[in-house]
Scaffold this motif. Structure first.
Motif, PDB file in Angstrom:
ATOM      1  N   THR A 108      38.297   9.784 -10.589  1.00 12.91           N
ATOM      2  CA  THR A 108      39.031   8.931 -11.523  1.00 12.91           C
ATOM      3  C   THR A 108      40.527   9.185 -11.374  1.00 12.91           C
ATOM      4  OG1 THR A 108      39.006  10.597 -13.233  1.00 12.91           O
ATOM      5  CG2 THR A 108      37.168   9.050 -13.217  1.00 12.91           C
ATOM      6  N   ASP A 111      41.362  12.565 -12.784  1.00 13.04           N
ATOM      7  CA  ASP A 111      41.012  13.697 -11.922  1.00 13.04           C
ATOM      8  C   ASP A 111      41.974  13.809 -10.746  1.00 13.04           C
ATOM      9  OD1 ASP A 111      38.956  14.414 -13.534  1.00 13.04           O
ATOM     10  OD2 ASP A 111      37.424  13.320 -12.415  1.00 13.04           O
ATOM     11  N   ARG A 159      42.847   5.523 -16.969  1.00  9.58           N
ATOM     12  CA  ARG A 159      42.469   6.929 -16.929  1.00  9.58           C
ATOM     13  C   ARG A 159      41.110   7.229 -16.314  1.00  9.58           C
ATOM     14  NH1 ARG A 159      43.829   7.181 -22.255  1.00  9.58           N
ATOM     15  NH2 ARG A 159      45.891   8.042 -22.453  1.00  9.58           N
ATOM     16  N   LYS A 160      40.092   6.541 -16.822  1.00 10.94           N
ATOM     17  CA  LYS A 160      38.715   6.919 -16.457  1.00 10.94           C
ATOM     18  C   LYS A 160      38.146   6.080 -15.314  1.00 10.94           C
ATOM     19  CE  LYS A 160      38.459  10.001 -19.756  1.00 10.94           C
ATOM     20  NZ  LYS A 160      37.998   9.885 -21.124  1.00 10.94           N
TER      21      LYS A 160
ATOM     22  N   ARG B 267      38.433  -0.766 -24.559  1.00 17.40           N
ATOM     23  CA  ARG B 267      38.021   0.627 -24.492  1.00 17.40           C
ATOM     24  C   ARG B 267      38.263   1.332 -25.835  1.00 17.40           C
ATOM     25  NH1 ARG B 267      37.752   2.599 -19.093  1.00 17.40           N
ATOM     26  NH2 ARG B 267      38.618   0.559 -18.612  1.00 17.40           N
TER      27      ARG B 267
END
Lengths: 273, 651
Positions: A108, A111, A159-160, B267
């Motif tokens: 990700t 990471d 982010r993810k 989200r």
């Protein structure tokens, strides 16, 4: 966009944070660099321009330790770093991005950024596994630093996501974030705007200016878009076939007859794309 | 007893004060920042509002002054509005995506003296306008990023104003309480500019009485609880957001939650799981589309399970709305489905905790509506107007129905005048239009009745049904009534049609201009191996014209013969607010579009097969360019005979 003129004054003449002294590098019969010198004043944005094969990326590779020059020296804050390992150079404060994006596709965004921070992490394997005391505190501090970068580069919604799912322009932005994560003093950017459209280029130019001013980083930039280079650089260095043929302020370089002939074309004054 | 009866709770900033005294430690407003939800409790919320107000006072802001906020939903922008109100000034929120020339009209007309801007983008806009805004004295910014090179003396950071406020408070300890107490329910709270489908925006003046009364009646109907979470993601300049994120949360001690960025709303919604949700039909339709796309990507076994339980849920929902009992096996199936499908889907959508959801602003397709209801989402309709402090009518849990907009809010009288126009009277009716007395007199008539401009009627159960904008209802050449929005909504129920504009007034037949939905039509084309490059390219494909013709024929089947769309064309660009074709709340500006596309309309009615259109396009940064090309006009072949529909199909 605020031009270079609006920015705060660059450090006094002579205070060079990064100095390259006459480096040369040959690969078999091919000469990548031939006695190239470069002075990067503290807090400045220095651009390296030149036609393809001029030795721009080779020069960055010698600064960041990926290549060892055959002759010459590289000094960071007066310290000779010529023979050091790339990881040690990163730890000393030189961060860089790559022309062809060096991110872990399956990881990700978060990471990838955390990995970029690896050189600043001190906790050992054992204490990290136990995740107690120092290791925990350190982890939280690093995560905070990463969140600052995420906010700075407006990556909040990504982010993810795995970086493989991102559009090209966004990957370039994450690549910049990865370089920022190591808290460098000097940031080397290899064509940060290559392959971008006009809007993305403007955004990136703004990020570079902000990095320079708000995060107090010295920036060395390779870029082909002359409009951007002339707009944001304090100094421009021109390479051709492994040699430095000119250097100076954007204005000086644009007027330099050698540059006009060798690079910008004889009948163009240059400056605008 | 109404909050308005007590001098301690009759304005918005006084309600904040009450909350801070009664529940200082309970969460008041929250924002997601750096990936974490960060909470200001009521005491901290009040402190920041107080300090910012004191800072404003130190900067010369005084009773009757106007403060504008511009940006995405941020606690600081809500706080700034309350600060201005605490000092007896009022807030003028403006749309953050407005281009500079639109902003200058509103800011100049509203006589704004302080702009609170979210970030560099908005500061740039404000600075570019300052020479045309003689009354502007300060530009306050929240996010400092990128502003290092700015040295305009008008600029100040939000933090510096707070700091100055704290110093001012030390020197004048009783100042804030005194100013707060001076405020009364009939002071103005805000001027909400309506985006206006005709002409320039109008400034709707709303008093604290309006805002508090509207909030109270909504809380009454929906039994909200203190601490309920509310996602503040709708544009701050829209009165609906002010009514919920300020009015409702302050009056009912709910928690306003600001998402991290406009891109991360979906989200953040899922993470937060709010207790209530308000969204325009477009968002509900998007949710449904996204889910269907995800469903198609799932493994065949999962897909079959999903389809099975979806069909079961819809069948049961239909039975329930017809008042028929469910069989034992159906009940069992629903229980199993709740465990396997419905619950997880609600969780994915972020609606797991939502006790009620509202859709409003435009009609929602009955299929979409039924889908959400059948999955256990309590979706209901609401109807409102800026001039009525956002709310006129809403449905209670027992009366959810896609065809009506529910009953009038408590303490609001609604009547239908002789021309079929909906009119109302009550504590939520606005004070007037700012500096436009003439228009105010036309809108507020007979001692306080507000003309909504909507045509509607009450059905047998006493629920309000809205048909169309009253002034848009015209007549075809044969004298039969023509309600363009009614027809457009039928067309827009198709997932492939994003926008539709119908014409027919004074003409022999109904025709329509259609803008396709790039996402769904794009997917449809990909599945058929149809290559395309852009919106324009896609719109010009004969196959796409065939697809849309089929969709129009489906919509036609639900319309009486004379109302059916006979000819149509596919626009080669989307309708855009930046090109003045739509309002910022995405309502078609009919008159403007008719003028702009006059050549097209002529061709529609003289039988031409093709028309040359030159269009001006405004880019986001204000650059303009124009585009000329040919657009084909298509005819709809008649598919069988259409069944005439009774009037209750309206809305």
């Amino acid at each position: 966009m605020a031009g270079a003129s609006a920015r705060r004054a660059v450090a006094a003449e002579g205070d060079n944070q990064l100095v390259v002294e006459g480096v040369s590098k040959k690969f078999g019969g091919v000469v990548a660099s031939q006695g190239v010198s470069l002075e990067v004043p503290r807090g400045s944005i220095v651009s390296i321009i030149g036609p393809n094969g001029a030795g721009k990326t080779s020069l960055l590779n010698m600064i960041s330790g990926f290549y060892k020059p055959d002759t010459g020296r590289v000094l960071l804050d007066g310290q000779d770093i010529t023979r050091k390992k790339p990881s040690d150079i990163a730890a000393l404060g030189i961060g860089r991005t790559f022309q062809n994006i060096a991110l872990f596709q399956g990881l990700t965004v978060l990471d990838n950024l955390m990995l970029g921070r690896h050189v600043r992490m001190k906790a050992g394997v054992l204490s990290s596994v136990i995740y107690w005391g120092l290791a925990q505190k350190e982890d939280i501090r690093h995560r905070e630093a990463i969140e600052e970068i995420i906010e700075f580069l407006k990556l909040q919604d990504l982010r993810k996501l795995p970086t493989s799912a991102l559009a090209y322009g966004l990957r370039k932005r994450v690549e910049l974030g990865r370089a920022l994560a190591s808290d460098p003093k000097v940031l080397l950017l290899d064509e940060p705007m290559g392959g971008m459209n006009q809007d993305e280029k403007e955004d990136m130019a703004r990020y570079i200016l902000d990095v320079n001013q708000e995060r107090d980083m010295t920036v060395v930039l390779i870029e082909h878009d002359m409009g951007v280079v002339m707009d944001i650089s304090d100094r421009v260095v021109v390479l051709e076939r492994g040699r430095r043929i000119a250097s100076g302020t954007p204005d000086e370089v644009q007027r330099d007859p050698k540059v006009i002939e060798a690079y910008l074309g004889a009948n163009r004054s240059g400056g605008q794309p | 007893m109404s909050l308005l009866d007590s001098p301690k709770t009759d304005t918005l900033p006084k309600l904040l004060q009450r909350n801070a005294e009664e529940s200082p430690g309970a969460p008041g407003i929250r924002e997601k920042k750096r990936g974490v939800w960060q909470t200001h409790d009521w005491a901290a919320y009040r402190d920041r509002v107080r300090d910012f107000a004191l800072g404003l006072a130190a900067m010369g802001f005084t009773r009757g002054d106007k403060l504008s906020v511009v940006g995405d939903n941020r606690p600081q922008l809500y706080m700034a509005q309350l600060s201005a109100q605490a000092l007896g000034g009022f807030s003028v929120p403006v749309y953050q995506d407005s281009i500079a020339s639109e902003l200058v009209y509103v800011l100049d007309h509203a006589e704004t003296s302080v702009i609170v801007a979210e970030d560099q983008e908005q500061v740039d806009k404000a600075l570019s306008l300052k020479d045309r805004l003689p009354r502007l004295r300060w530009i306050v910014f929240d996010d400092t990023r990128g502003l290092w090179a700015y040295d305009d003396p008008m600029l100040r950071s939000f933090e510096s104003v707070l700091e100055e406020g704290r110093a001012y408070g030390k020197a004048n300890p009783a100042f804030y309480a005194t100013e707060l107490a001076k405020g009364g329910p009939d002071d103005l709270a805000m001027i909400a500019y309506t985006s206006g489908t005709t002409g320039n925006p109008k400034g709707v003046m709303l008093s604290h009485r309006n805002m508090v009364a509207s909030a109270e009646s909504f809380i009454e109907v929906n039994a909200t609880k203190p601490g309920d979470n509310w996602l503040s993601y709708l544009p701050m300049a829209w009165v609906g957001d002010a009514a919920f994120s300020l009015g409702m949360t302050l009056a009912g001690k709910l928690v306003a939650n600001c998402p991290e960025s406009p891109e991360s709303v979906q989200r953040d919604l899922r993470e937060l799981g709010p207790n209530a949700m308000l969204a325009p039909p477009r968002i509900w339709e998007n949710m449904l589309t996204t889910m269907q796309v995800k469903g198609d990507d799932a493994s065949p076994a999962k897909r079959r399970v999903f389809e099975h339980f979806r069909a079961l849920a819809e069948r049961c929902e239909l039975k329930r709305s017809d008042g028929k009992p469910l069989t034992a096996s159906e009940r069992l199936g629903l229980m199993l489905g709740e465990f396997l499908v419905y619950g997880p889907v609600r969780d994915q959508l972020g609606l797991r905790n939502a006790r009620w959801c509202y859709t409003g602003g435009a009609p929602l397709g009955p299929d979409t509506y039924r889908f959400f209801r059948s999955f256990g989402i309590n979706l209901k309709q609401v109807y409102g107007a800026t001039e009525a402090s956002a709310l006129i009518a809403c449905q209670s849990d027992a009366e959810a129905n896609p065809n009506t907009v529910g009953r009038p809010m408590p303490r609001v009288d609604v009547k239908i005048d002789d021309n079929g126009e909906v009119m109302l009277k009550g504590p939520n009716v606005f004070v007037g239009y700012f500096k436009q007395d003439e228009v105010t007199r036309e809108t507020l008539v007979d001692g306080g009745w507000l003309r909504t401009g909507d045509a509607g009627f009450f059905d047998k159960q006493g629920q309000l049904v809205i048909i169309d904008r009253a002034k848009d209802v015209g007549k075809l050449i044969d004298g039969s009534a023509f309600a363009p929005q009614f027809i457009e909504n039928k067309l827009k129920f198709s997932p492939f049609i994003r926008e539709a504009v119908a014409f027919g007034h004074g003409q022999p037949m109904v025709v329509a201009m259609i803008a396709i939905d790039m996402q769904t039509v794009g997917t449809w084309a990909e599945k058929r191996g149809l290559p395309y490059t852009s919106f324009m390219d896609l719109s010009r494909k004969a196959e796409v014209a065939g697809l849309i013709a089929g969709e129009i024929a489906k919509a036609n089947a639900t319309l009486p013969d004379v109302q059916q769309v006979k000819r149509f064309l596919l626009l080669n660009k989307e309708l855009e607010a930046d090109d003045a074709e739509m309002t910022r709340t995405r309502k078609v500006r009919r008159k403007f579009v008719a003028e702009k596309y006059a050549a097209v309309i002529d061709t529609f009615y003289n039988g031409g097969k093709q028309v040359q259109v030159t269009m001006d396009i405004t880019f986001e940064d204000g650059r303009k360019s124009s585009l000329t090309n040919d657009i084909a006009i298509h005819d709809i072949e008649r598919h069988g005979t259409a069944r005439p529909q009774p009037a209750r199909q309206a809305a």
